[in-house]
Design a protein around this motif. Structure first.
Motif, short mmCIF file in Angstrom:
data_model
loop_
_atom_site.label_atom_id
_atom_site.label_comp_id
_atom_site.label_asym_id
_atom_site.label_seq_id
_atom_site.Cartn_x
_atom_site.Cartn_y
_atom_site.Cartn_z
N MET A 1 47.53 38.96 46.99
CA MET A 1 46.60 39.42 48.01
C MET A 1 46.76 38.57 49.27
SD MET A 1 42.67 40.23 47.53
CE MET A 1 41.53 40.13 48.84
N SER A 2 46.83 39.23 50.43
CA SER A 2 47.02 38.53 51.70
C SER A 2 45.73 37.84 52.12
CB SER A 2 47.44 39.54 52.78
OG SER A 2 47.45 38.92 54.03
N ARG A 3 45.87 36.69 52.76
CA ARG A 3 44.69 35.99 53.28
C ARG A 3 44.40 36.43 54.72
NH1 ARG A 3 46.01 30.99 56.13
NH2 ARG A 3 48.26 30.86 56.30
N PHE A 4 45.17 37.38 55.22
CA PHE A 4 45.00 37.86 56.58
C PHE A 4 44.37 39.25 56.57
CE2 PHE A 4 48.66 34.99 56.79
CZ PHE A 4 48.27 34.14 57.81
N ALA A 5 43.31 39.43 57.34
CA ALA A 5 42.73 40.76 57.51
C ALA A 5 43.65 41.57 58.40
CB ALA A 5 41.34 40.64 58.15
N ARG A 6 43.73 42.88 58.16
CA ARG A 6 44.60 43.74 58.96
C ARG A 6 43.75 44.81 59.65
NH1 ARG A 6 47.52 48.70 58.57
NH2 ARG A 6 49.55 48.56 59.59
N ILE A 7 44.01 44.99 60.93
CA ILE A 7 43.42 46.14 61.63
C ILE A 7 44.58 46.93 62.22
CG2 ILE A 7 41.28 44.91 62.12
CD1 ILE A 7 42.14 45.04 65.10
N ALA A 8 44.40 48.24 62.29
CA ALA A 8 45.46 49.11 62.81
C ALA A 8 44.83 50.35 63.41
CB ALA A 8 46.43 49.49 61.70
N ALA A 9 45.40 50.80 64.52
CA ALA A 9 44.98 52.05 65.16
C ALA A 9 46.00 52.38 66.24
CB ALA A 9 43.59 51.92 65.78
N HIS A 10 46.23 53.67 66.44
CA HIS A 10 47.06 54.15 67.54
C HIS A 10 48.48 53.56 67.53
CE1 HIS A 10 43.18 55.62 68.71
NE2 HIS A 10 42.73 54.38 68.83
N GLY A 11 48.99 53.30 66.34
CA GLY A 11 50.35 52.78 66.22
C GLY A 11 50.51 51.31 66.50
N ILE A 12 49.40 50.57 66.59
CA ILE A 12 49.41 49.12 66.78
C ILE A 12 48.66 48.51 65.60
CG2 ILE A 12 48.70 47.19 68.26
CD1 ILE A 12 48.68 49.17 70.62
N ALA A 13 49.20 47.43 65.04
CA ALA A 13 48.53 46.75 63.94
C ALA A 13 48.68 45.24 64.11
CB ALA A 13 49.12 47.19 62.60
N ILE A 14 47.74 44.52 63.53
CA ILE A 14 47.81 43.06 63.51
C ILE A 14 47.18 42.55 62.23
CG2 ILE A 14 45.67 42.83 64.86
CD1 ILE A 14 46.88 40.22 66.05
N HIS A 15 47.83 41.57 61.61
CA HIS A 15 47.25 40.82 60.51
C HIS A 15 46.61 39.58 61.15
CE1 HIS A 15 49.98 43.29 58.08
NE2 HIS A 15 49.12 43.06 57.11
N LEU A 16 45.31 39.50 61.03
CA LEU A 16 44.56 38.44 61.73
C LEU A 16 44.53 37.14 60.94
CD1 LEU A 16 41.51 40.51 62.91
CD2 LEU A 16 43.33 39.58 64.33
#
Length: 161
Positions: A1-16
């Motif tokens: 399990m990753s320790r980074f939260a992920r957000i994604a929308a409109h073809g852009i994503a980031i693991h925070l």
């Protein structure tokens, strides 16, 4: 399990990274969401502090709230016809260098802060990557903090977005 939260929308994503906040939203290019000619483009903001509501596309309001150890990353998409043109003819960065940051690179100068900006193309999409650090004097510490997040950004190709 990753320790980074992920957000994604409109073809852009980031693991925070832990302690980071982010939002991806659509901006109305002409600033009038009530008119019939509304053209929308995605914007991503990520920061190592809580992002305030009502931010401008380049982080206004957020940069005024930044303290000295803070960093802000903004990724703004431009017209796809701009992809690969001379201004945008650079790859999407996975890191920025401390020497790229300067107080003169800010949209609006604020005490102690410095900014960096790159125009780039990835997957047939044109972007501006704009970053602000809260203290120019500690850029050697703050830029690696920013790069932890920048290296976690992914962009889907134009066909998939």
């Amino acid at each position: 399990m990753s320790r980074f939260a992920r957000i994604a929308a409109h073809g852009i994503a980031i693991h925070l990274p832990p302690g980071w906040d982010a939002e991806i939203y659509l901006r109305d290019l002409d600033g009038d969401p009530t008119d019939a000619v509304t053209e929308m483009r995605p914007v991503m903001h990520a920061a190592n502090f809580a992002l305030p509501p009502g931010r401008g596309d380049f982080g206004s309001i957020a940069v005024e709230a930044m303290d000295r150890p803070a960093v802000l990353l903004a990724v703004l998409e431009y017209d796809r016809a701009s992809a690969g043109t001379p201004l945008f003819d650079n790859p999407f960065p996975t890191r920025l260098e401390a020497r790229e940051f300067a107080p003169t690179q800010l949209q609006r100068p604020l005490p102690h802060q410095a900014g960096a900006q790159r125009f780039c193309t990835t997957g047939g999409r044109a972007f501006c990557v704009y970053a602000v650090i809260g203290n120019y004097g500690t850029r050697s510490v703050l830029v690696p903090e920013l790069n932890r997040a920048l290296g976690m950004v992914t962009i889907e190709p134009a066909e998939a977005a």
